[in-house]
Design a protein around this motif. Structure first.
Motif, PDB file in Angstrom:
ATOM      1  N   SER A 152      19.974 -34.316  -9.622  1.00  0.00           N
ATOM      2  CA  SER A 152      20.442 -33.710  -8.371  1.00  0.00           C
ATOM      3  C   SER A 152      19.285 -33.135  -7.579  1.00  0.00           C
ATOM      4  O   SER A 152      19.187 -33.325  -6.354  1.00  0.00           O
ATOM      5  CB  SER A 152      21.460 -32.606  -8.665  1.00  0.00           C
ATOM      6  N   ILE A 153      18.398 -32.430  -8.256  1.00  0.00           N
ATOM      7  CA  ILE A 153      17.264 -31.815  -7.563  1.00  0.00           C
ATOM      8  C   ILE A 153      16.348 -32.889  -6.992  1.00  0.00           C
ATOM      9  O   ILE A 153      15.888 -32.791  -5.856  1.00  0.00           O
ATOM     10  CB  ILE A 153      16.498 -30.868  -8.504  1.00  0.00           C
ATOM     11  N   ARG A 154      16.109 -33.929  -7.762  1.00  0.00           N
ATOM     12  CA  ARG A 154      15.243 -35.009  -7.270  1.00  0.00           C
ATOM     13  C   ARG A 154      15.878 -35.720  -6.083  1.00  0.00           C
ATOM     14  O   ARG A 154      15.184 -36.102  -5.142  1.00  0.00           O
ATOM     15  CB  ARG A 154      14.952 -35.999  -8.393  1.00  0.00           C
ATOM     16  N   ALA A 155      17.200 -35.898  -6.114  1.00  0.00           N
ATOM     17  CA  ALA A 155      17.899 -36.564  -5.009  1.00  0.00           C
ATOM     18  C   ALA A 155      17.832 -35.720  -3.737  1.00  0.00           C
ATOM     19  O   ALA A 155      17.665 -36.255  -2.633  1.00  0.00           O
ATOM     20  CB  ALA A 155      19.346 -36.848  -5.390  1.00  0.00           C
ATOM     21  N   ILE A 156      17.951 -34.423  -3.870  1.00  0.00           N
ATOM     22  CA  ILE A 156      17.849 -33.541  -2.700  1.00  0.00           C
ATOM     23  C   ILE A 156      16.420 -33.543  -2.172  1.00  0.00           C
ATOM     24  O   ILE A 156      16.195 -33.646  -0.963  1.00  0.00           O
ATOM     25  CB  ILE A 156      18.306 -32.106  -3.054  1.00  0.00           C
ATOM     26  N   ALA A 157      15.449 -33.458  -3.068  1.00  0.00           N
ATOM     27  CA  ALA A 157      14.042 -33.432  -2.650  1.00  0.00           C
ATOM     28  C   ALA A 157      13.623 -34.734  -1.975  1.00  0.00           C
ATOM     29  O   ALA A 157      12.782 -34.727  -1.077  1.00  0.00           O
ATOM     30  CB  ALA A 157      13.143 -33.148  -3.851  1.00  0.00           C
ATOM     31  N   SER A 158      14.214 -35.851  -2.384  1.00  0.00           N
ATOM     32  CA  SER A 158      13.852 -37.136  -1.786  1.00  0.00           C
ATOM     33  C   SER A 158      14.642 -37.442  -0.515  1.00  0.00           C
ATOM     34  O   SER A 158      14.354 -38.416   0.172  1.00  0.00           O
ATOM     35  CB  SER A 158      14.067 -38.268  -2.799  1.00  0.00           C
ATOM     36  N   GLY A 159      15.651 -36.622  -0.212  1.00  0.00           N
ATOM     37  CA  GLY A 159      16.437 -36.844   0.994  1.00  0.00           C
ATOM     38  C   GLY A 159      17.668 -37.695   0.795  1.00  0.00           C
ATOM     39  O   GLY A 159      18.367 -37.992   1.761  1.00  0.00           O
ATOM     40  N   GLN A 160      17.958 -38.112  -0.439  1.00  0.00           N
ATOM     41  CA  GLN A 160      19.154 -38.905  -0.691  1.00  0.00           C
ATOM     42  C   GLN A 160      20.418 -38.078  -0.495  1.00  0.00           C
ATOM     43  O   GLN A 160      21.432 -38.598  -0.045  1.00  0.00           O
ATOM     44  CB  GLN A 160      19.144 -39.470  -2.113  1.00  0.00           C
ATOM     45  N   PHE A 161      20.371 -36.815  -0.873  1.00  0.00           N
ATOM     46  CA  PHE A 161      21.500 -35.910  -0.709  1.00  0.00           C
ATOM     47  C   PHE A 161      21.064 -34.716   0.129  1.00  0.00           C
ATOM     48  O   PHE A 161      19.911 -34.292   0.056  1.00  0.00           O
ATOM     49  CB  PHE A 161      22.017 -35.391  -2.057  1.00  0.00           C
ATOM     50  N   ALA A 162      22.000 -34.199   0.890  1.00  0.00           N
ATOM     51  CA  ALA A 162      21.722 -32.972   1.644  1.00  0.00           C
ATOM     52  C   ALA A 162      21.868 -31.801   0.694  1.00  0.00           C
ATOM     53  O   ALA A 162      22.741 -31.784  -0.164  1.00  0.00           O
ATOM     54  CB  ALA A 162      22.708 -32.834   2.805  1.00  0.00           C
ATOM     55  N   GLY A 163      21.004 -30.855   0.808  1.00  0.00           N
ATOM     56  CA  GLY A 163      21.110 -29.674  -0.030  1.00  0.00           C
ATOM     57  C   GLY A 163      22.229 -28.767   0.458  1.00  0.00           C
ATOM     58  O   GLY A 163      22.708 -28.888   1.578  1.00  0.00           O
ATOM     59  N   SER A 164      22.639 -27.864  -0.392  1.00  0.00           N
ATOM     60  CA  SER A 164      23.695 -26.921  -0.048  1.00  0.00           C
ATOM     61  C   SER A 164      23.116 -25.507  -0.004  1.00  0.00           C
ATOM     62  O   SER A 164      22.022 -25.265  -0.509  1.00  0.00           O
ATOM     63  CB  SER A 164      24.800 -26.988  -1.097  1.00  0.00           C
ATOM     64  N   PRO A 165      23.851 -24.574   0.577  1.00  0.00           N
ATOM     65  CA  PRO A 165      23.401 -23.184   0.530  1.00  0.00           C
ATOM     66  C   PRO A 165      23.232 -22.680  -0.906  1.00  0.00           C
ATOM     67  O   PRO A 165      22.335 -21.888  -1.185  1.00  0.00           O
ATOM     68  CB  PRO A 165      24.505 -22.419   1.262  1.00  0.00           C
ATOM     69  N   GLY A 166      24.054 -23.170  -1.820  1.00  0.00           N
ATOM     70  CA  GLY A 166      23.921 -22.785  -3.227  1.00  0.00           C
ATOM     71  C   GLY A 166      22.619 -23.270  -3.833  1.00  0.00           C
ATOM     72  O   GLY A 166      21.966 -22.549  -4.591  1.00  0.00           O
TER      73      GLY A 166
END
Length: 110
Positions: free
Chosen positions: A63-77
């Motif tokens: 999950s962290i790698r996907a957010i860092a690479s831009g595949q997923f948008a991060g959340s406030p959490g």
């Protein structure tokens, strides 16, 4: 004396009332998502590996790698967990960058 359980509908066979919960969700803006991605990459460098960062943040590595690479948008959490891992506030993590020779609070040059 006997105790009887009465169903939530009062025993009449009607519809069970449900509680409606209203959640206010706040998505991250595009600049905030970009800053979160940058912060995750910097935290990965500080912690050494994605696995170590994931353990500190209490999230799956993928999950962290996907957010860092831009595949997923991060959340406030996720931003909150990243700020905790960085030892800073969410506002400072996601806020506008400040030059090193300026006060992060007022912006005056030091």
């Amino acid at each position: 004396m006997q105790l009887y359980l009465i169903p939530p509908d009062g025993g009449q066979g009607g519809r069970v009332p449900t509680r409606r919960r209203h959640f206010v969700t706040r998505s991250l803006t595009e600049p905030e998502r970009n800053r979160l991605r940058a912060a995750l990459k910097n935290l990965r460098a500080a912690y050494g590996t994605w696995a170590c960062l994931a353990e500190v943040m209490g999230m799956p590595t993928r999950s962290i790698r996907a957010i860092a690479s831009g595949q997923f948008a991060g959340s406030p959490g996720t931003a909150m967990r990243a700020a905790r891992a960085a030892g800073t506030t969410i506002e400072r993590l996601l806020g506008r960058p400040v030059a090193a020779d300026r006060c992060p609070t007022c912006g005056r040059s030091g």
